[in-house]
Each structure stands twice: as structure tokens, then as C-alpha cells.
Enzyme design. Structure first.
Site, PDB file in Angstrom:
ATOM      1  CE  LYS A  34      26.551  32.381  52.574  1.00 28.60           C
ATOM      2  NZ  LYS A  34      25.709  33.504  52.109  1.00 28.60           N
ATOM      3  CG  ASP A  93      25.941  36.848  51.237  1.00 29.76           C
ATOM      4  OD1 ASP A  93      26.428  37.075  52.368  1.00 29.76           O
ATOM      5  OD2 ASP A  93      24.848  36.267  51.092  1.00 29.76           O
ATOM      6  CE1 TYR A 122      42.087  30.460  47.683  1.00 24.84           C
ATOM      7  CE2 TYR A 122      44.298  30.563  46.744  1.00 24.84           C
ATOM      8  CZ  TYR A 122      42.998  31.025  46.809  1.00 24.84           C
ATOM      9  OH  TYR A 122      42.624  32.066  46.008  1.00 24.84           O
ATOM     10  CG  ASP A 175      41.741  35.078  45.638  1.00 24.94           C
ATOM     11  OD1 ASP A 175      42.646  35.843  45.262  1.00 24.94           O
ATOM     12  OD2 ASP A 175      41.109  34.331  44.852  1.00 24.94           O
ATOM     13  CG  ASP A 205      41.159  40.217  42.497  1.00 20.83           C
ATOM     14  OD1 ASP A 205      42.205  40.191  43.176  1.00 20.83           O
ATOM     15  OD2 ASP A 205      41.078  39.751  41.344  1.00 20.83           O
TER      16      ASP A 205
HETATM   17  C1  IPM Z   1      46.324  36.252  44.683  1.00 21.52           C
HETATM   18  C2  IPM Z   1      46.180  35.383  43.476  1.00 21.52           C
HETATM   19  C3  IPM Z   1      46.580  33.981  43.857  1.00 21.52           C
HETATM   20  C4  IPM Z   1      45.616  33.514  44.923  1.00 21.52           C
HETATM   21  C5  IPM Z   1      46.631  32.972  42.698  1.00 21.52           C
HETATM   22  C6  IPM Z   1      47.468  33.482  41.557  1.00 21.52           C
HETATM   23  C7  IPM Z   1      47.100  31.631  43.165  1.00 21.52           C
HETATM   24  O1  IPM Z   1      44.887  35.456  42.966  1.00 21.52           O
HETATM   25  O2  IPM Z   1      47.445  36.333  45.221  1.00 21.52           O
HETATM   26  O3  IPM Z   1      45.330  36.862  45.087  1.00 21.52           O
HETATM   27  O4  IPM Z   1      44.515  33.038  44.616  1.00 21.52           O
HETATM   28  O5  IPM Z   1      45.973  33.597  46.097  1.00 21.52           O
HETATM   29 MG    MG Z   2      43.694  36.903  43.920  1.00 20.70          MG
END
Ligand code: IPM
Ligand code: MG
Length: 352
Positions: free
Chosen positions: A188, A220, A141, A244, A248
Site C-alpha cells: 500500500k 486493494d 502482528y 493473511d 484467505d
Molecule cells: C492464519 C491465521 C492466523 C493469522 C491467526 C489464527 C492468528 O488467520 O494463519 O492465516 O492471522 O496468521
Molecule cells: Mg489467516
């Protein structure tokens, strides 16, 4: 106590969910004798509209002068096509600019909402409570990024120093000590040199925490284990991009992303608190968004930045009671008649 909070409602549903959180914080302040002062600031799409920049310097400076930051969400289709500028740059600018290297993302399945969990009952029997500790100011990032001169090749570099890895792993260890003392480092290492550094560093850091059980998983495999047997995890410590992606996934197995808070911490007590979900422009301004993720982020602020344990517990208990009483916004309604964003705020305040 008097605390100064920088408030960044942002875009989409950000404003509505933040408004309910401020009401809840005020109610807690009244109950426990604290005064919270709020400074409202712009970042994200709304800041692009008013200043041309996703993160105006004034916003970053005001955040630095505050005791903590409460953020709603940024972004939306309106700002998707401006060359070189994106609302999300505000988030990276805040994380980097405020030195918030550790991102805590609890994935908790609420018993009252277990119908929403997409996994089989046998897999989630006994509940789910995972804490993802994601490195937030390094890795791909923040690495070098660009195109070759002819524009035909692009690159994004994953780079980590021992220093960055070590402080993240120490944070994960401290958190694990207050939980079930089990850390899974996700990497990884069969491919990436930086991942091998994570393992090396873990050996050193966890030597100082003999009570903690540490294991290592390739990312993975970890993504598979999260749906196969999520109850094997307590704390997951990982890099920026893996965190990240896995956060999710973890949010989905709880079935209710509208419920999940987050904290981004640096060296001291300063932190930024925001829901895991985004700005949901499609439902903005309709009083139907779920404010609980942001309200619970407010609870994390009290706990991690202000050392207000009882106050944080009170918010979390009130949220539990609102769910027990059957209060549901549309995203978690599952058949019952939903209530609105503001009404959910009312319910939490009532149960406080
Ligand atoms: C998160 C989001 C952000 C990230 C994006 C919106 C930049 O997906 O906070 O998880 O990738 O960190
Ligand atoms: Mg995210």
C-alpha cells in the site's frame, strides 16, 4: 534418512487430520527407506487446559530440537473468553520463536475439483496455481500494541526493517526461479512508509534476479485482480497482514480450502507445516474433515525441509489419483457420496 518430527495436533479436527498425515508419512518412509520419529506436543486450547498457557515452553523447546514441525490447527469457542489468553497466541509464539519468517501458501485449483471454483469458467480456463509468500514474523502482528492510559485509544504498529523485507523478498525470488519467474509485490505504497520500503528493497533484491519479471500492486487492487483475473499471478510477495487476508481470498477462489497446505520457513531447512484451514470445531471428532490439506503439508515438509523431492511428488501424485478415483470428503463432495477422514487417508496410502 532418519528425521525427527515434532507433531502438534492442536484442537478441533487437528488431531484427526494429523493422524492421517502421520500414516501417509510412514507409508512414504517405508516405500523410500526413511524413518520418521514423532514427538507429540501440546499447543493451543488443549495446552491452555492442561498448563494454563497456549504455548508451553516445553513445546517450543522440543520443536527447536526437531527437524521440522507438523501442526494440525488450534483454537475453538471453548477458549474464546479467557481474559488475555487466546489459543492463536501459540501460532504467533511458534512462528516468532522458531524464526519462521516466510510463509508459503500455494493456492492451487485441482482440475478434478474445478466445479467447486466460484469463478466463471472463462476466468479460470487453464487452471490456477498461485504461490503467496507472506512475511510471517514482522509487521503489525509483532509491532507495538496497546491502549492509552485512559483506555480510550488503541494502537497496533506496522513496523518493518530492510533486513526483514529483504530476506522475505529473496525467498520469494528463489521460489519464483523454480516457477514462472514472475513476482508481484503487493503493498500500500500510496499510503504506508513501510510499503515504500518494500518497493525500495525490491529494486535491490530483484536486481540480482534479472530473469524475474517484477511488478507492484496496491493491496486493494490486488484483491480485486485476484477475482477478476487470477491467472495473471505466479508468486505474490507481501507483508504479514496483507498475506493473511489475500491468502484467505486466494483459497476461496480455488473452491476448496480443505485442500490447501502451507509451509513456514526460516533461514535453514527447518520448517513448520500446517493446513491453511482452521480447527473447525463444529465437525471435530466426526471423521468427516478433509485430511488432504495436512497430507499435502506433509509433502511440503518432505520437499522443503528434508530435500525429498521424489517422496513429495509421490504424495502429491497419490492425492491426485485419489481425486481421480472419485474419493471426496464432505467439503468437496459436490453431490457424490462422501468418504470419511480415515478413508481418505486409506485412499492416499493405497495410491502411493
Ligand atoms: C492464519 C491465521 C492466523 C493469522 C491467526 C489464527 C492468528 O488467520 O494463519 O492465516 O492471522 O496468521
Ligand atoms: Mg489467516
Amino acid at each position: 534418512m532418519i528425521k525427527n518430527i515434532a507433531v502438534i495436533p492442536g484442537d478441533g479436527i487437528g488431531e484427526e487430520v494429523v493422524a492421517q498425515t502421520v500414516r501417509v508419512l510412514d507409508a512414504v518412509g517405508e516405500k523410500f527407506g526413511h524413518k520418521f520419529n514423532y514427538t507429540y506436543l501440546e499447543a493451543g486450547g488443549c495446552a491452555i487446559d492442561s498448563t494454563g498457557k497456549p504455548l508451553p515452553e516445553a513445546t517450543l523447546e522440543a520443536c527447536k530440537k526437531s527437524d521440522s514441525v507438523l501442526l494440525g490447527a488450534v483454537g475453538g469457542p471453548k477458549w474464546d473468553h479467557i481474559p488475555g489468553i487466546r489459543p492463536e497466541q501459540a501460532l504467533l509464539g511458534l512462528r516468532g520463536g522458531l524464526g519462521l519468517f516466510a510463509n508459503l501458501r500455494p493456492a492451487i485449483m485441482y482440475d478434478q475439483l474445478k466445479e467447486a471454483c466460484p469463478l466463471k469458467e472463462s476466468i479460470i480456463e487453464g487452471g490456477l496455481n498461485i504461490m503467496i509468500v507472506r512475511e510471517l514474523t514482522g509487521g503489525i502482528y509483532f509491532g507495538k500494541s496497546g491502549r492509552s492510559e485512559d483506555g480510550k485509544t488503541g494502537y497496533d504498529v506496522e513496523e518493518y526493517s530492510f533486513y526483514e523485507i529483504e530476506r522475505l523478498l529473496r525467498q520469494a525470488a528463489e521460489i519464483a526461479m523454480k516457477r514462472n519467474k514472475h513476482v508481484t509485490v503487493v503493498d500500500k505504497a500510496n499510503i504506508l512508509e513501510t510499503s515504500r520500503m518494500w518497493r525500495e528493497c525490491a529494486g535491490k533484491v530483484f536486481a540480482d534476479y534479472p530473469e524475474i519479471r517484477v511488478d507492484f500492486l496496491y493491496v486493494d487492487n490486488a484483491s480485486m485482480q485476484l477475482v477478476r483475473n487470477p491467472r495473471q499471478f505466479d508468486v505474490i510477495a507481501t507483508s504479514n497482514i496483507f498475506g493473511d487476508i489475500l491468502s484467505d481470498e486466494a483459497s476461496q477462489i480455488t473452491g476448496s480450502i480443505g485442500m490447501l497446505p502451507s509451509a513456514s520457513l526460516g533461514e535453514g531447512s527447518f520448517g513448520m507445516y500446517e493446513p491453511v484451514h482452521g480447527s473447525a470445531p463444529d465437525i471435530a471428532g466426526k471423521n468427516i474433515a478433509n485430511p488432504l490439506a495436512t497430507i499435502l503439508s506433509g509433502a511440503m515438509m518432505l520437499r522443503y525441509s528434508f530435500g525429498m523431492q521424489a517422496e513429495a511428488d509421490a504424495i502429491e501424485a497419490a492425492v491426485g489419483k485419489a481425486l481421480d478415483a472419485g474419493c471426496r470428503t464432505a467439503d468437496i463432495a459436490g453431490g457424490v457420496t462422501p468418504i470419511g477422514t480415515k478413508e481418505m487417508g486409506d485412499a492416499v496410502i493405497k495410491f502411493l
